[in-house]
Design an enzyme around this catalytic site. Sequence first.
Site, PDB file in Angstrom:
ATOM      1  CG  ASP A 259     -27.513  -9.689 -11.860  1.00 21.90           C
ATOM      2  OD1 ASP A 259     -26.530  -9.776 -11.106  1.00 21.90           O
ATOM      3  OD2 ASP A 259     -27.488 -10.016 -13.052  1.00 21.90           O
TER       4      ASP A 259
ATOM      5  NE  ARG B 158     -27.815  -5.299 -17.298  1.00 23.17           N
ATOM      6  CZ  ARG B 158     -27.404  -6.489 -17.744  1.00 23.17           C
ATOM      7  NH1 ARG B 158     -26.306  -6.572 -18.488  1.00 23.17           N
ATOM      8  NH2 ARG B 158     -28.075  -7.588 -17.440  1.00 23.17           N
TER       9      ARG B 158
ATOM     10  CD  GLN C 177     -30.702 -10.825 -20.004  1.00 26.94           C
ATOM     11  OE1 GLN C 177     -29.644 -10.438 -20.510  1.00 26.94           O
ATOM     12  NE2 GLN C 177     -30.744 -11.364 -18.807  1.00 26.94           N
TER      13      GLN C 177
ATOM     14  CG  ASP D 123     -19.939 -15.352 -20.601  1.00 26.46           C
ATOM     15  OD1 ASP D 123     -20.879 -15.558 -19.800  1.00 26.46           O
ATOM     16  OD2 ASP D 123     -19.080 -14.460 -20.450  1.00 26.46           O
TER      17      ASP D 123
ATOM     18  CD  GLU E  24     -21.571 -12.294 -22.511  1.00 24.99           C
ATOM     19  OE1 GLU E  24     -22.542 -12.352 -21.739  1.00 24.99           O
ATOM     20  OE2 GLU E  24     -20.519 -11.671 -22.256  1.00 24.99           O
TER      21      GLU E  24
ATOM     22  CB  SER F  80     -23.923 -14.437 -19.019  1.00 27.56           C
ATOM     23  OG  SER F  80     -23.294 -14.773 -17.816  1.00 27.56           O
TER      24      SER F  80
END
Length: 334
Positions: A57, A110, A125, A236, A249, A252
């Site tokens: 991604d 990340r 997640q 979202d 949030e 997504s």
Amino acid sequence: MKKTKLPKDYKPYLCTYETQTAIGFINNNFEEQLKNRLELKRVSAPLFVAAKTGLNDDLNGVETPVSFNIPALNREGEVVHSLAKWKRLALHQYDFHIGNGLYTNMNAIRRDEILDNTHSVYVDQWDWERVISREERTLDYLKKVVQDIVDSICETEARVCAKYPNVPLKLSNQVSFITSQELEDLYPTLTPEQREHEYVREHPTTFIMQIGGDLKSGTPHGQRAPDYDDWSLNGDILFWHEALGQALEISSMGIRVDRDAMLKQLETANALHRLNYEFHQKVVDEILPLTIGGGIGQSRMCMLLLGNVHIGEVQVSLWDDETLSEAGEDIKLL
């Protein structure tokens, strides 16, 4: 400017030991809700993929993946950012059919993330993906799936509050649906993030739709990779986090690109070179199934349901000295 903000007189509802137990309880209960409502089967997922294949991604297109050499293969591997494209390929390879799908626990790194109350270098997640028909590529179907996910979260919260009576029930399953353009029209002088906070303050369960393409102002509400979500059929899920005083949030998600959307969005993003990758070729050649999917933050959901104000209270990661100093002795960052 401080990146971490801690509410005055904040005190977690559960101690660190109880929090660890509650995390497992939340994860088990939400997985049960999600897989039953969306008819999903759990599968194993990769921690890394081969570099330069187009399968990882790209997120906003500027993040640098953590890569490493694999001597036995004489090639580079990349730790995943998410499994957005891998899942769709897996549905094809595993021979899933319309009406069912998969989910998995996704763990990612990340490295370029800006750390604050809700962001960490470590990402955990539930990644899920479901095969759909051509007729289901609609906003109405997208909204139906959003409602299923919100209902799953609210049912999990009810079970948490029953098990831990001092944790208050606070979420609503009444979803307010709004497009990113409608949001800009409402708050034209605010930044996208500020718009989210203002709107979700008044509509505590919100789904912001159609993220990725340019708005009337000439800029998008948020950056989205051009090769998995259809920007006209995504969005979202956000909830109001009372202790933080902001929108949070949780997910997504979206209906994925078909052939036409892929070509259009790659051209818009000046990324037609990606058509040389196997995944993109399979989308354009209509080999891969039509799907809907997304990611649902595990640690963020625990923050939301347990009322924690920093993601470090519910996940183990690395934190800068400023954050650790701000937390002090009262807030235990793992």
